[in-house]
Design a protein around this motif. Sequence first.
Motif, PDB file in Angstrom:
ATOM      1  N   LYS A 147      -6.988   6.371   4.954  1.00 40.99           N
ATOM      2  CA  LYS A 147      -7.319   7.289   3.870  1.00 40.99           C
ATOM      3  C   LYS A 147      -7.643   6.530   2.589  1.00 40.99           C
ATOM      4  CE  LYS A 147      -4.300  10.963   5.515  1.00 40.99           C
ATOM      5  NZ  LYS A 147      -3.129  11.792   5.238  1.00 40.99           N
ATOM      6  N   PHE A 148      -7.154   5.302   2.485  1.00 42.71           N
ATOM      7  CA  PHE A 148      -7.286   4.551   1.244  1.00 42.71           C
ATOM      8  C   PHE A 148      -8.257   3.388   1.394  1.00 42.71           C
ATOM      9  CE2 PHE A 148      -3.179   6.620   0.982  1.00 42.71           C
ATOM     10  CZ  PHE A 148      -3.208   7.136  -0.301  1.00 42.71           C
ATOM     11  N   ARG A 149      -8.913   3.074   0.295  1.00 40.93           N
ATOM     12  CA  ARG A 149      -9.817   1.929   0.195  1.00 40.93           C
ATOM     13  C   ARG A 149      -9.333   1.052  -0.957  1.00 40.93           C
ATOM     14  NH1 ARG A 149     -11.208   4.341   4.248  1.00 40.93           N
ATOM     15  NH2 ARG A 149     -13.245   5.100   4.759  1.00 40.93           N
ATOM     16  N   ALA A 150      -9.932  -0.103  -1.123  1.00 39.67           N
ATOM     17  CA  ALA A 150      -9.520  -1.033  -2.179  1.00 39.67           C
ATOM     18  C   ALA A 150      -9.674  -0.415  -3.559  1.00 39.67           C
ATOM     19  CB  ALA A 150     -10.325  -2.323  -2.077  1.00 39.67           C
ATOM     20  N   HIS A 151     -10.711   0.372  -3.772  1.00 32.25           N
ATOM     21  CA  HIS A 151     -10.917   0.966  -5.102  1.00 32.25           C
ATOM     22  C   HIS A 151      -9.889   2.053  -5.421  1.00 32.25           C
ATOM     23  CE1 HIS A 151     -13.380   3.684  -2.557  1.00 32.25           C
ATOM     24  NE2 HIS A 151     -12.971   4.614  -3.403  1.00 32.25           N
ATOM     25  N   ASP A 152      -9.137   2.524  -4.417  1.00 35.03           N
ATOM     26  CA  ASP A 152      -8.105   3.539  -4.635  1.00 35.03           C
ATOM     27  C   ASP A 152      -6.779   2.943  -5.092  1.00 35.03           C
ATOM     28  OD1 ASP A 152      -9.815   5.586  -3.743  1.00 35.03           O
ATOM     29  OD2 ASP A 152      -9.242   5.226  -1.656  1.00 35.03           O
ATOM     30  N   LEU A 153      -6.610   1.637  -4.990  1.00 31.45           N
ATOM     31  CA  LEU A 153      -5.315   1.025  -5.277  1.00 31.45           C
ATOM     32  C   LEU A 153      -4.903   1.228  -6.730  1.00 31.45           C
ATOM     33  CD1 LEU A 153      -5.550  -2.344  -3.305  1.00 31.45           C
ATOM     34  CD2 LEU A 153      -4.528  -0.185  -2.594  1.00 31.45           C
ATOM     35  N   LYS A 154      -5.827   1.100  -7.655  1.00 26.25           N
ATOM     36  CA  LYS A 154      -5.530   1.230  -9.089  1.00 26.25           C
ATOM     37  C   LYS A 154      -4.918   2.589  -9.416  1.00 26.25           C
ATOM     38  CE  LYS A 154      -6.868  -1.241 -12.820  1.00 26.25           C
ATOM     39  NZ  LYS A 154      -6.077  -2.357 -13.270  1.00 26.25           N
ATOM     40  N   ASN A 155      -5.332   3.636  -8.706  1.00 28.16           N
ATOM     41  CA  ASN A 155      -4.844   4.993  -8.972  1.00 28.16           C
ATOM     42  C   ASN A 155      -3.568   5.340  -8.203  1.00 28.16           C
ATOM     43  OD1 ASN A 155      -7.119   5.385 -10.577  1.00 28.16           O
ATOM     44  ND2 ASN A 155      -8.323   6.098  -8.844  1.00 28.16           N
ATOM     45  N   ASN A 156      -3.060   4.405  -7.389  1.00 29.17           N
ATOM     46  CA  ASN A 156      -1.891   4.688  -6.556  1.00 29.17           C
ATOM     47  C   ASN A 156      -0.772   3.675  -6.763  1.00 29.17           C
ATOM     48  OD1 ASN A 156      -2.665   7.047  -4.733  1.00 29.17           O
ATOM     49  ND2 ASN A 156      -4.443   5.711  -4.579  1.00 29.17           N
TER      50      ASN A 156
END
Length: 160
Positions: A62-71
């Motif tokens: 469900k997650f990608r590298a660009h999602d890490l900052k928001n999680n």
Amino acid sequence: MMLGKSKKKNVSQSLFNEKPKAFQLPPLVQTNIENAYDEMELLGFSVSMSMFDMLQTKYRGKFRAHDLKNNIGKIIRILGNLVTTKNVRTVKKEWMHFGCFLDIDGEFFDTVNFPDSLRKYPFRGSGIYLILGKVVEEFGFPSIEVHKMAKLPLTKDPRY
């Protein structure tokens, strides 16, 4: 004929009067997965398919590298293609690893494998890993503290 006095140039006689056999090759089927394994064998990596396309599972996370900052602070599952690892000794002389991965979109993300998780879930060579961990941020850069990690199997090589 040998001395060139004869005007007939192409004279051939067969010993037997048999018609030649007509052979027909069966249709040769070649798949993308076969091409990918050929490329990996010759080049060391696949050109025609990504490693993610070669996985046995359809799960892509469900997650990608660009999602890490928001999680930041959340526990996530992410798929990554291992690029490299850095091995470091802790103050207690135990091994820990820093991993660098590419996600399915081709973006980089980093992992930290502390000694406890590294003993239970070591790296098993290059390939795609399913990573479960907590997203942390150091110096404005997000990374994943690995809790669990497993190398995912690729589709079987159909050539063998």
